[in-house]
Design a protein around this motif. Sequence first.
Motif, PDB file in Angstrom:
ATOM      1  N   LEU A 260       0.896  -1.134   0.066  1.00 45.63           N
ATOM      2  CA  LEU A 260       0.002  -0.151   0.017  1.00 45.63           C
ATOM      3  C   LEU A 260       0.825   1.197  -0.061  1.00 45.63           C
ATOM      4  O   LEU A 260       0.559   2.205  -0.925  1.00 45.63           O
ATOM      5  N   ASP A 261       1.696   1.096   0.754  1.00 47.41           N
ATOM      6  CA  ASP A 261       2.815   2.215   0.855  1.00 47.41           C
ATOM      7  C   ASP A 261       3.394   2.778  -0.662  1.00 47.41           C
ATOM      8  O   ASP A 261       3.651   3.678  -1.077  1.00 47.41           O
TER       9      ASP A 261
ATOM     10  N   ARG B 230       0.913   4.457  -2.634  1.00 42.06           N
ATOM     11  CA  ARG B 230       0.732   5.762  -2.136  1.00 42.06           C
ATOM     12  C   ARG B 230       1.683   6.499  -2.900  1.00 42.06           C
ATOM     13  O   ARG B 230       1.529   7.724  -3.027  1.00 42.06           O
ATOM     14  N   ARG B 231       3.077   5.828  -2.853  1.00 43.69           N
ATOM     15  CA  ARG B 231       3.971   6.823  -3.379  1.00 43.69           C
ATOM     16  C   ARG B 231       3.788   7.014  -4.956  1.00 43.69           C
ATOM     17  O   ARG B 231       4.141   8.076  -5.451  1.00 43.69           O
TER      18      ARG B 231
ATOM     19  N   ALA C 147       1.001   7.349  -6.240  1.00 43.46           N
ATOM     20  CA  ALA C 147      -0.037   8.147  -6.520  1.00 43.46           C
ATOM     21  C   ALA C 147       0.564   9.600  -6.386  1.00 43.46           C
ATOM     22  O   ALA C 147       0.279  10.512  -6.942  1.00 43.46           O
ATOM     23  N   ARG C 148       1.637   9.661  -5.416  1.00 40.33           N
ATOM     24  CA  ARG C 148       2.252  11.075  -5.219  1.00 40.33           C
ATOM     25  C   ARG C 148       2.968  11.581  -6.642  1.00 40.33           C
ATOM     26  O   ARG C 148       2.784  12.578  -6.949  1.00 40.33           O
TER      27      ARG C 148
ATOM     28  N   ASP D 275       0.285  12.513  -8.851  1.00 39.46           N
ATOM     29  CA  ASP D 275      -0.110  13.870  -8.800  1.00 39.46           C
ATOM     30  C   ASP D 275       0.520  14.874  -9.094  1.00 39.46           C
ATOM     31  O   ASP D 275       0.521  15.830  -9.805  1.00 39.46           O
TER      32      ASP D 275
ATOM     33  N   TYR E 264      -4.901   8.467  -8.964  1.00 35.02           N
ATOM     34  CA  TYR E 264      -5.651   7.536  -8.109  1.00 35.02           C
ATOM     35  C   TYR E 264      -6.506   8.068  -7.124  1.00 35.02           C
ATOM     36  O   TYR E 264      -6.270   8.666  -6.313  1.00 35.02           O
TER      37      TYR E 264
ATOM     38  N   LEU F 210      -7.006   3.647  -2.941  1.00 32.90           N
ATOM     39  CA  LEU F 210      -6.253   2.431  -2.689  1.00 32.90           C
ATOM     40  C   LEU F 210      -6.662   1.588  -1.485  1.00 32.90           C
ATOM     41  O   LEU F 210      -6.763   2.434  -0.236  1.00 32.90           O
ATOM     42  N   THR F 211      -6.949   0.280  -1.587  1.00 35.83           N
ATOM     43  CA  THR F 211      -7.432  -0.481  -0.378  1.00 35.83           C
ATOM     44  C   THR F 211      -6.729  -1.707  -0.447  1.00 35.83           C
ATOM     45  O   THR F 211      -6.788  -2.461  -1.731  1.00 35.83           O
TER      46      THR F 211
ATOM     47  N   VAL G 226      -6.907  -0.700  -6.647  1.00 34.78           N
ATOM     48  CA  VAL G 226      -6.578   0.442  -7.293  1.00 34.78           C
ATOM     49  C   VAL G 226      -7.863   1.137  -7.922  1.00 34.78           C
ATOM     50  O   VAL G 226      -8.174   0.460  -9.128  1.00 34.78           O
TER      51      VAL G 226
ATOM     52  N   GLN H 276      -8.718   4.415 -10.310  1.00 32.72           N
ATOM     53  CA  GLN H 276      -7.967   5.443 -10.818  1.00 32.72           C
ATOM     54  C   GLN H 276      -9.212   6.149 -11.781  1.00 32.72           C
ATOM     55  O   GLN H 276      -9.912   5.743 -12.059  1.00 32.72           O
TER      56      GLN H 276
END
Length: 177
Positions: free
Chosen positions: A63-64, A67-68, A70-71, A74, A86, A89-90, A98, A100
């Motif tokens: 998940l981490d 998340r990276r 996703a950043r 962005d 994104y 995220l689950t 995901v 998106q």
Amino acid sequence: MSVDEMPAPVAKLDAEQLLLEVNERSGAGLTFVGRAAAGEVGAGFVRWPDGREGVLTRGFGSLDDLRRTARVLDAARSDGLPVPQYQLLTEVTDGVGVVQERLPGRPPDVIDRALLEAIIALTDRFADGPLTFRSRRCTCSRAAPASACASPFSGTTIARAGCSTGSAKSAATSRAA
């Protein structure tokens, strides 16, 4: 590499089953719209309760990690690159669900010179930005330390072609020491 040495293919995504698990774990209330026709592994089109459309797939990695990603997406979006956001995220069985943003358009019918030139032009437009993964130009001083070419993403250095901090061959991100 022989056929016996080929890695096992990734199983086709059962988007409807993944949607059930994503909704159960997140409470998102997404509805299934249909299967995406293109792609090797598959994806599903979904709709949020407010009517927005999304693309559901399974992300592999933690998940981490996602998340990276996703950043990074962005940041690329804020620089004007046409990449999806994104939206959810689950954690799910065997990965991360995901969802998106569904971008307009469709896969090209033909990959020709005009399409490749358009892709190169888009890439060149952003070649000097903070997310440069490959560039014909160095965006930092050749004598600059690695920290001078660091990305805004927590210890990630962007490899730039021709820079002392990156390799034109790898042109990939690496963890800063």
